[in-house]
Structure formats: C-alpha cells, structure tokens
Design a protein around this motif. Structure first.
Motif, PDB file in Angstrom:
ATOM      1  N   GLY A  70       0.791  -1.222   0.000  1.00 56.72           N
ATOM      2  CA  GLY A  70       0.000   0.000   0.000  1.00 56.72           C
ATOM      3  C   GLY A  70       0.824   1.273   0.000  1.00 56.72           C
ATOM      4  O   GLY A  70       0.346   2.315   0.466  1.00 56.72           O
ATOM      5  N   VAL A  71       2.049   1.230  -0.543  1.00 56.65           N
ATOM      6  CA  VAL A  71       2.916   2.411  -0.516  1.00 56.65           C
ATOM      7  C   VAL A  71       3.351   2.864  -1.908  1.00 56.65           C
ATOM      8  O   VAL A  71       4.202   3.762  -2.027  1.00 56.65           O
ATOM      9  N   LYS A  72       2.774   2.303  -2.932  1.00 65.48           N
ATOM     10  CA  LYS A  72       3.210   2.625  -4.297  1.00 65.48           C
ATOM     11  C   LYS A  72       3.099   4.120  -4.593  1.00 65.48           C
ATOM     12  O   LYS A  72       3.979   4.719  -5.219  1.00 65.48           O
ATOM     13  N   ASP A  73       2.040   4.747  -4.120  1.00 65.98           N
ATOM     14  CA  ASP A  73       1.820   6.165  -4.407  1.00 65.98           C
ATOM     15  C   ASP A  73       2.691   7.091  -3.556  1.00 65.98           C
ATOM     16  O   ASP A  73       2.681   8.310  -3.760  1.00 65.98           O
ATOM     17  N   ASP A  74       3.430   6.524  -2.603  1.00 67.04           N
ATOM     18  CA  ASP A  74       4.301   7.344  -1.757  1.00 67.04           C
ATOM     19  C   ASP A  74       5.646   7.637  -2.413  1.00 67.04           C
ATOM     20  O   ASP A  74       6.438   8.410  -1.863  1.00 67.04           O
ATOM     21  N   PHE A  75       5.889   7.029  -3.580  1.00 67.10           N
ATOM     22  CA  PHE A  75       7.180   7.201  -4.259  1.00 67.10           C
ATOM     23  C   PHE A  75       6.988   8.012  -5.540  1.00 67.10           C
ATOM     24  O   PHE A  75       6.213   7.646  -6.413  1.00 67.10           O
ATOM     25  N   ALA A  76       7.738   9.112  -5.606  1.00 67.49           N
ATOM     26  CA  ALA A  76       7.643  10.007  -6.759  1.00 67.49           C
ATOM     27  C   ALA A  76       8.389   9.473  -7.969  1.00 67.49           C
ATOM     28  O   ALA A  76       8.134   9.896  -9.099  1.00 67.49           O
ATOM     29  N   ALA A  77       9.330   8.548  -7.741  1.00 61.09           N
ATOM     30  CA  ALA A  77      10.134   8.004  -8.833  1.00 61.09           C
ATOM     31  C   ALA A  77      10.666   6.639  -8.420  1.00 61.09           C
ATOM     32  O   ALA A  77      10.651   6.285  -7.237  1.00 61.09           O
ATOM     33  N   SER A  78      11.116   5.882  -9.400  1.00 62.36           N
ATOM     34  CA  SER A  78      11.684   4.565  -9.099  1.00 62.36           C
ATOM     35  C   SER A  78      12.684   4.164 -10.172  1.00 62.36           C
ATOM     36  O   SER A  78      12.511   4.467 -11.356  1.00 62.36           O
ATOM     37  N   VAL A  79      13.743   3.475  -9.725  1.00 69.04           N
ATOM     38  CA  VAL A  79      14.737   2.880 -10.619  1.00 69.04           C
ATOM     39  C   VAL A  79      14.906   1.444 -10.156  1.00 69.04           C
ATOM     40  O   VAL A  79      15.194   1.190  -8.981  1.00 69.04           O
ATOM     41  N   CYS A  80      14.713   0.500 -11.079  1.00 74.05           N
ATOM     42  CA  CYS A  80      14.678  -0.914 -10.696  1.00 74.05           C
ATOM     43  C   CYS A  80      15.605  -1.753 -11.578  1.00 74.05           C
ATOM     44  O   CYS A  80      15.839  -1.429 -12.748  1.00 74.05           O
ATOM     45  N   GLY A  81      16.088  -2.849 -11.003  1.00 72.93           N
ATOM     46  CA  GLY A  81      16.781  -3.886 -11.765  1.00 72.93           C
ATOM     47  C   GLY A  81      17.851  -3.365 -12.689  1.00 72.93           C
ATOM     48  O   GLY A  81      18.730  -2.593 -12.313  1.00 72.93           O
ATOM     49  N   ARG A  82      17.748  -3.785 -13.954  1.00 74.91           N
ATOM     50  CA  ARG A  82      18.767  -3.445 -14.950  1.00 74.91           C
ATOM     51  C   ARG A  82      18.420  -2.168 -15.722  1.00 74.91           C
ATOM     52  O   ARG A  82      18.806  -2.004 -16.880  1.00 74.91           O
ATOM     53  N   GLU A  83      17.742  -1.236 -15.084  1.00 76.91           N
ATOM     54  CA  GLU A  83      17.398   0.031 -15.730  1.00 76.91           C
ATOM     55  C   GLU A  83      18.557   1.023 -15.708  1.00 76.91           C
ATOM     56  O   GLU A  83      18.441   2.139 -16.219  1.00 76.91           O
ATOM     57  N   VAL A  84      19.667   0.610 -15.112  1.00 71.36           N
ATOM     58  CA  VAL A  84      20.911   1.378 -15.174  1.00 71.36           C
ATOM     59  C   VAL A  84      21.995   0.464 -15.723  1.00 71.36           C
ATOM     60  O   VAL A  84      21.878  -0.759 -15.673  1.00 71.36           O
ATOM     61  N   GLU A  85      23.045   1.075 -16.253  1.00 69.33           N
ATOM     62  CA  GLU A  85      24.106   0.282 -16.892  1.00 69.33           C
ATOM     63  C   GLU A  85      24.848  -0.582 -15.880  1.00 69.33           C
ATOM     64  O   GLU A  85      25.128  -1.755 -16.137  1.00 69.33           O
ATOM     65  N   ARG A  86      25.144   0.015 -14.719  1.00 70.26           N
ATOM     66  CA  ARG A  86      25.878  -0.713 -13.684  1.00 70.26           C
ATOM     67  C   ARG A  86      25.046  -0.744 -12.407  1.00 70.26           C
ATOM     68  O   ARG A  86      24.439   0.262 -12.033  1.00 70.26           O
ATOM     69  N   THR A  87      25.006  -1.894 -11.766  1.00 69.42           N
ATOM     70  CA  THR A  87      24.219  -2.028 -10.552  1.00 69.42           C
ATOM     71  C   THR A  87      25.105  -1.847  -9.314  1.00 69.42           C
ATOM     72  O   THR A  87      26.329  -1.733  -9.421  1.00 69.42           O
ATOM     73  N   LYS A  88      24.491  -1.786  -8.149  1.00 68.23           N
ATOM     74  CA  LYS A  88      25.238  -1.648  -6.890  1.00 68.23           C
ATOM     75  C   LYS A  88      26.325  -2.723  -6.816  1.00 68.23           C
ATOM     76  O   LYS A  88      26.069  -3.852  -7.195  1.00 68.23           O
ATOM     77  N   PRO A  89      27.521  -2.374  -6.401  1.00 72.57           N
ATOM     78  CA  PRO A  89      27.943  -1.180  -5.662  1.00 72.57           C
ATOM     79  C   PRO A  89      28.326   0.028  -6.511  1.00 72.57           C
ATOM     80  O   PRO A  89      28.867   0.992  -5.969  1.00 72.57           O
ATOM     81  N   ALA A  90      28.080  -0.004  -7.823  1.00 68.42           N
ATOM     82  CA  ALA A  90      28.278   1.191  -8.646  1.00 68.42           C
ATOM     83  C   ALA A  90      27.216   2.235  -8.272  1.00 68.42           C
ATOM     84  O   ALA A  90      26.136   1.888  -7.783  1.00 68.42           O
ATOM     85  N   PRO A  91      27.464   3.512  -8.513  1.00 69.11           N
ATOM     86  CA  PRO A  91      26.568   4.575  -8.050  1.00 69.11           C
ATOM     87  C   PRO A  91      25.359   4.848  -8.941  1.00 69.11           C
ATOM     88  O   PRO A  91      24.484   5.646  -8.580  1.00 69.11           O
ATOM     89  N   ASP A  92      25.274   4.175 -10.092  1.00 68.99           N
ATOM     90  CA  ASP A  92      24.316   4.551 -11.126  1.00 68.99           C
ATOM     91  C   ASP A  92      22.865   4.648 -10.651  1.00 68.99           C
ATOM     92  O   ASP A  92      22.128   5.579 -11.004  1.00 68.99           O
ATOM     93  N   VAL A  93      22.410   3.658  -9.867  1.00 66.52           N
ATOM     94  CA  VAL A  93      20.998   3.614  -9.476  1.00 66.52           C
ATOM     95  C   VAL A  93      20.620   4.826  -8.638  1.00 66.52           C
ATOM     96  O   VAL A  93      19.532   5.405  -8.799  1.00 66.52           O
ATOM     97  N   PHE A  94      21.515   5.272  -7.759  1.00 64.65           N
ATOM     98  CA  PHE A  94      21.212   6.429  -6.919  1.00 64.65           C
ATOM     99  C   PHE A  94      21.359   7.735  -7.686  1.00 64.65           C
ATOM    100  O   PHE A  94      20.601   8.681  -7.463  1.00 64.65           O
ATOM    101  N   GLN A  95      22.312   7.787  -8.587  1.00 64.23           N
ATOM    102  CA  GLN A  95      22.455   8.982  -9.422  1.00 64.23           C
ATOM    103  C   GLN A  95      21.211   9.185 -10.294  1.00 64.23           C
ATOM    104  O   GLN A  95      20.709  10.301 -10.425  1.00 64.23           O
ATOM    105  N   LYS A  96      20.711   8.083 -10.861  1.00 63.65           N
ATOM    106  CA  LYS A  96      19.522   8.199 -11.701  1.00 63.65           C
ATOM    107  C   LYS A  96      18.292   8.540 -10.874  1.00 63.65           C
ATOM    108  O   LYS A  96      17.463   9.361 -11.281  1.00 63.65           O
ATOM    109  N   ALA A  97      18.154   7.929  -9.702  1.00 60.36           N
ATOM    110  CA  ALA A  97      17.001   8.225  -8.849  1.00 60.36           C
ATOM    111  C   ALA A  97      16.995   9.692  -8.434  1.00 60.36           C
ATOM    112  O   ALA A  97      15.942  10.351  -8.441  1.00 60.36           O
ATOM    113  N   ALA A  98      18.152  10.228  -8.060  1.00 61.92           N
ATOM    114  CA  ALA A  98      18.236  11.647  -7.705  1.00 61.92           C
ATOM    115  C   ALA A  98      17.843  12.525  -8.885  1.00 61.92           C
ATOM    116  O   ALA A  98      17.088  13.498  -8.734  1.00 61.92           O
ATOM    117  N   SER A  99      18.338  12.157 -10.074  1.00 59.80           N
ATOM    118  CA  SER A  99      18.019  12.915 -11.284  1.00 59.80           C
ATOM    119  C   SER A  99      16.521  12.922 -11.561  1.00 59.80           C
ATOM    120  O   SER A  99      15.948  13.954 -11.942  1.00 59.80           O
TER     121      SER A  99
END
Length: 216
Positions: free
Chosen positions: A124-153
């Motif tokens: 019941g929290v889907k509407d509480d998130f203004a944005a989301s980045v999931c799975g392979r939606e970035v080139e490099r996954t954690k521990p690379a910074p990509d997912v957080f950089q994209k989410a901030a953007s």
C-alpha cells in the motif's frame, strides 16, 4: 538540508532478505546445489546477472541461475500470498513524515520492476514514491553509483541533496560513490567499523531516520 530520500527495498522496507534466504535454501534442496549462508549474505543487493556469475563460481556446476530464480520466486510469492508483505517497522510513519515535510521519496532497487512494483502495491505504498529505478534500468548495478544517481536525477535533485537508506554493504558503497548521504538501517548483519565509517549514520529502525532529516 535533505531534499530527497532514496530507498532501497529488500531488507530495508520489507523483511524480504530473511524470506530470500529461506527461498535460496528451498531452491538448493529442490535443485540439488549446495547453499552457504555467508555467501548469500555477501551477495545481497547484487543484480541477477552479476549474482548468477558470482554464484556459478561459489555453488558449482549444479547451480542453474534460471531454474533457481524460478524456484525462489515461487517460494517467496507463495509465502507473501499466504502471509502478506512483511513490512519493516517504521516504514509507514517515515513515509508519512516525508509527505508532511514535502520531501519526495524514490525507490532505488536491484530488484526487477515487476517484482518491486508488486511489493509496493501489496504494502500500500506505491503512491508514496515520486520516482523509481529498478533492476537493470541502469548500466551498472550496486555497488556502482548509477541507481542512486539516476534516482536523484528523476527527483530533479543533485545526489548530495539526497539521503540514501540502505541495509547492505553493496548499497552503502553505491551511495558513497554517488555522493549521497548514506544512512544504514542494518537487517541481517551489523556493520563492522569499516562499514560504519562509510555511513553518515547507522540507526536501528526506519522511524529513527526522521530525527536525521534536519541534521544533514
């Protein structure tokens, strides 16, 4: 001042890391490959492709990543269907406080979008998130910074304006590399001194994050 909060999901918002360990052990018994709990704890937060490569080496030739993933998902889905989403204490009160303060939240997870959105909806929290980045939606996954950089953007913010909430070493490393404010809420294991030194703060529950919002 913190202008955005980036949330990991498994082990942070939902008590799914324990469930995932059970699912791994179930898959190992069903498919006949050995599982080692320390190895499974180490790979928390890895994306599926990286996970498969690592575990082929760790678990040997009987490990089949595709069949293993199917067995784990079936086990986890059946458990959640029977018991509901295991929501971590403090999640609802933290999201309510962020909304009250006008601080947007974004999801930043290595889990696939279909699974992640299903979990958010069940909780019941889907509407509480203004944005989301999931799975392979970035080139490099954690521990690379990509997912957080994209989410901030996606929130229209600089990484330095965003607090990251994580439970795993890979996630904290990614948050540090992104230039975010890394806050750890430990789940299955406590951080050692080296990991604590990477964190802006370590708290025992999501509710305790509220007190940090005015400190950074």
């Amino acid at each position: 001042m913190v202008r955005g909060v980036l949330f990991d999901m498994d082990g942070l918002m939902f008590d799914t890391e324990r469930l995932d360990l059970e699912a791994w052990e179930h898959a190992g018994r069903e498919l006949g490959f050995p599982t080692d709990r320390q190895t499974l704890l180490f790979v928390r937060g890895m994306a599926d492709a990286d996970l498969a490569n690592y575990l082929r080496e760790a678990f040997g030739p009987k490990f089949d990543p595709v069949r293993s993933r199917q067995a784990r998902l079936a086990y986890s889905n059946a458990w959640i269907q029977a018991h509901g989403m295991p929501v971590k204490p403090g999640l609802y009160v933290l999201l309510k406080e962020l909304k009250k303060r006008g601080i947007p939240a974004a999801l930043a997870t290595s889990t696939s979008r279909s699974t992640a959105m299903g979990y958010l909806e069940k909780a019941g929290v889907k509407d509480d998130f203004a944005a989301s980045v999931c799975g392979r939606e970035v080139e490099r996954t954690k521990p690379a910074p990509d997912v957080f950089q994209k989410a901030a953007s996606l929130l229209g913010l600089e990484p330095s304006e965003c607090m990251v909430l994580e439970d795993s070493p890979h996630g904290i490393a990614a948050a540090c590399a992104a230039g975010c404010i890394p806050v750890m809420v430990p789940d299955l294991s406590q951080p050692d001194e080296e990991l604590r030194a990477q964190c802006a703060a370590v708290v025992s529950s999501l509710e305790q994050v509220i007190a940090l919002l005015d400190q950074f």
